[in-house]
Design a protein around this motif. Structure first.
Motif, PDB file in Angstrom:
ATOM      1  N   ALA A  56      22.596 -67.467  40.613  1.00  0.00           N
ATOM      2  CA  ALA A  56      23.447 -66.539  39.866  1.00  0.00           C
ATOM      3  C   ALA A  56      23.804 -65.319  40.711  1.00  0.00           C
ATOM      4  O   ALA A  56      24.952 -64.871  40.712  1.00  0.00           O
ATOM      5  N   GLY A  57      22.842 -64.791  41.438  1.00  0.00           N
ATOM      6  CA  GLY A  57      23.105 -63.642  42.302  1.00  0.00           C
ATOM      7  C   GLY A  57      24.032 -63.989  43.449  1.00  0.00           C
ATOM      8  O   GLY A  57      24.902 -63.198  43.821  1.00  0.00           O
ATOM      9  N   ILE A  58      23.865 -65.175  43.991  1.00  0.00           N
ATOM     10  CA  ILE A  58      24.718 -65.615  45.086  1.00  0.00           C
ATOM     11  C   ILE A  58      26.147 -65.804  44.592  1.00  0.00           C
ATOM     12  O   ILE A  58      27.108 -65.416  45.257  1.00  0.00           O
ATOM     13  N   LEU A  59      26.290 -66.384  43.401  1.00  0.00           N
ATOM     14  CA  LEU A  59      27.623 -66.621  42.862  1.00  0.00           C
ATOM     15  C   LEU A  59      28.367 -65.326  42.569  1.00  0.00           C
ATOM     16  O   LEU A  59      29.590 -65.266  42.695  1.00  0.00           O
ATOM     17  N   ARG A  60      27.649 -64.285  42.173  1.00  0.00           N
ATOM     18  CA  ARG A  60      28.300 -62.994  41.934  1.00  0.00           C
ATOM     19  C   ARG A  60      28.796 -62.372  43.226  1.00  0.00           C
ATOM     20  O   ARG A  60      29.784 -61.639  43.231  1.00  0.00           O
ATOM     21  N   ALA A  61      28.121 -62.643  44.335  1.00  0.00           N
ATOM     22  CA  ALA A  61      28.470 -62.024  45.610  1.00  0.00           C
ATOM     23  C   ALA A  61      29.605 -62.755  46.339  1.00  0.00           C
ATOM     24  O   ALA A  61      30.186 -62.209  47.259  1.00  0.00           O
ATOM     25  N   VAL A  62      29.923 -63.964  45.923  1.00  0.00           N
ATOM     26  CA  VAL A  62      30.911 -64.778  46.620  1.00  0.00           C
ATOM     27  C   VAL A  62      32.133 -64.973  45.717  1.00  0.00           C
ATOM     28  O   VAL A  62      32.004 -65.125  44.506  1.00  0.00           O
ATOM     29  N   SER A  63      33.303 -64.998  46.314  1.00  0.00           N
ATOM     30  CA  SER A  63      34.530 -65.157  45.537  1.00  0.00           C
ATOM     31  C   SER A  63      34.645 -66.577  44.975  1.00  0.00           C
ATOM     32  O   SER A  63      34.050 -67.523  45.490  1.00  0.00           O
ATOM     33  N   GLU A  64      35.464 -66.711  43.933  1.00  0.00           N
ATOM     34  CA  GLU A  64      35.650 -68.000  43.254  1.00  0.00           C
ATOM     35  C   GLU A  64      36.247 -69.047  44.196  1.00  0.00           C
ATOM     36  O   GLU A  64      35.851 -70.207  44.177  1.00  0.00           O
ATOM     37  N   LYS A  65      37.191 -68.639  45.033  1.00  0.00           N
ATOM     38  CA  LYS A  65      37.838 -69.586  45.945  1.00  0.00           C
ATOM     39  C   LYS A  65      36.852 -70.135  46.969  1.00  0.00           C
ATOM     40  O   LYS A  65      36.869 -71.327  47.281  1.00  0.00           O
ATOM     41  N   ILE A  75      33.654 -70.427  46.521  1.00  0.00           N
ATOM     42  CA  ILE A  75      32.726 -71.299  45.809  1.00  0.00           C
ATOM     43  C   ILE A  75      33.318 -72.691  45.671  1.00  0.00           C
ATOM     44  O   ILE A  75      32.639 -73.701  45.907  1.00  0.00           O
ATOM     45  N   GLU A  76      34.589 -72.776  45.296  1.00  0.00           N
ATOM     46  CA  GLU A  76      35.246 -74.080  45.148  1.00  0.00           C
ATOM     47  C   GLU A  76      35.289 -74.823  46.476  1.00  0.00           C
ATOM     48  O   GLU A  76      35.074 -76.034  46.538  1.00  0.00           O
ATOM     49  N   LYS A  77      35.574 -74.090  47.552  1.00  0.00           N
ATOM     50  CA  LYS A  77      35.612 -74.709  48.881  1.00  0.00           C
ATOM     51  C   LYS A  77      34.225 -75.212  49.288  1.00  0.00           C
ATOM     52  O   LYS A  77      34.083 -76.321  49.802  1.00  0.00           O
ATOM     53  N   ALA A  78      33.205 -74.400  49.025  1.00  0.00           N
ATOM     54  CA  ALA A  78      31.836 -74.799  49.358  1.00  0.00           C
ATOM     55  C   ALA A  78      31.405 -76.010  48.538  1.00  0.00           C
ATOM     56  O   ALA A  78      30.745 -76.921  49.066  1.00  0.00           O
ATOM     57  N   GLU A  79      31.784 -76.067  47.267  1.00  0.00           N
ATOM     58  CA  GLU A  79      31.452 -77.221  46.434  1.00  0.00           C
ATOM     59  C   GLU A  79      32.092 -78.490  46.979  1.00  0.00           C
ATOM     60  O   GLU A  79      31.467 -79.552  46.998  1.00  0.00           O
ATOM     61  N   ALA A  80      33.335 -78.384  47.421  1.00  0.00           N
ATOM     62  CA  ALA A  80      34.020 -79.554  47.975  1.00  0.00           C
ATOM     63  C   ALA A  80      33.328 -80.029  49.253  1.00  0.00           C
ATOM     64  O   ALA A  80      33.114 -81.234  49.445  1.00  0.00           O
ATOM     65  N   ILE A  81      32.956 -79.088  50.105  1.00  0.00           N
ATOM     66  CA  ILE A  81      32.291 -79.450  51.360  1.00  0.00           C
ATOM     67  C   ILE A  81      30.929 -80.079  51.094  1.00  0.00           C
ATOM     68  O   ILE A  81      30.580 -81.116  51.673  1.00  0.00           O
ATOM     69  N   VAL A  82      30.152 -79.484  50.189  1.00  0.00           N
ATOM     70  CA  VAL A  82      28.834 -80.025  49.865  1.00  0.00           C
ATOM     71  C   VAL A  82      28.964 -81.414  49.244  1.00  0.00           C
ATOM     72  O   VAL A  82      28.177 -82.319  49.539  1.00  0.00           O
ATOM     73  N   GLY A  83      29.979 -81.602  48.398  1.00  0.00           N
ATOM     74  CA  GLY A  83      30.206 -82.916  47.801  1.00  0.00           C
ATOM     75  C   GLY A  83      30.500 -83.977  48.845  1.00  0.00           C
ATOM     76  O   GLY A  83      29.964 -85.089  48.790  1.00  0.00           O
ATOM     77  N   MET A  84      31.342 -83.634  49.814  1.00  0.00           N
ATOM     78  CA  MET A  84      31.667 -84.598  50.870  1.00  0.00           C
ATOM     79  C   MET A  84      30.461 -84.872  51.761  1.00  0.00           C
ATOM     80  O   MET A  84      30.204 -86.026  52.127  1.00  0.00           O
ATOM     81  N   LEU A  85      29.717 -83.824  52.104  1.00  0.00           N
ATOM     82  CA  LEU A  85      28.538 -84.016  52.951  1.00  0.00           C
ATOM     83  C   LEU A  85      27.468 -84.846  52.253  1.00  0.00           C
ATOM     84  O   LEU A  85      26.828 -85.701  52.880  1.00  0.00           O
ATOM     85  N   SER A  86      27.267 -84.605  50.962  1.00  0.00           N
ATOM     86  CA  SER A  86      26.244 -85.380  50.254  1.00  0.00           C
ATOM     87  C   SER A  86      26.662 -86.840  50.128  1.00  0.00           C
ATOM     88  O   SER A  86      25.828 -87.740  50.271  1.00  0.00           O
TER      89      SER A  86
END
Length: 83
Positions: free
Chosen positions: A46-55, A57-68
């Motif tokens: 939750a603290g990390i998500l507040r410190a990072v912009s929404e865009k 976060i979406e990019k990181a989710e896409a990258i993590v999804g592809m890597l996993s």
């Protein structure tokens, strides 16, 4: 703040204890520490998500999804090759 930190840090998370015990039994101390850090980061999400912009976060989710997905495919191929 200090009493709270000591109280929380004095009683380790059961998941971290299990992971560390398993890694110690396999003589993989560094992996256990890395996994413990990952668990701690997941708890502080939750603290990390507040410190990072929404865009970002979406990019990181896409990258993590592809890597996993690639990791699962790679491990599957590796295990299939071993049989």
């Amino acid at each position: 703040m200090w009493p709270w930190a000591v109280a929380v840090g004095g009683v380790p998370c059961p998941a971290v204890v299990m992971v560390m015990l398993f890694c110690l039994s396999m003589d993989l101390v560094l992996l256990g520490l890395l996994l413990a850090i990952c668990i701690a980061l997941g708890m502080g999400k939750a603290g990390i998500l507040r410190a990072v912009s929404e865009k970002r976060i979406e990019k990181a989710e896409a990258i993590v999804g592809m890597l996993s997905g690639a990791a699962i495919a790679g491990f599957g191929t590796l295990f299939l090759d071993q049989s």
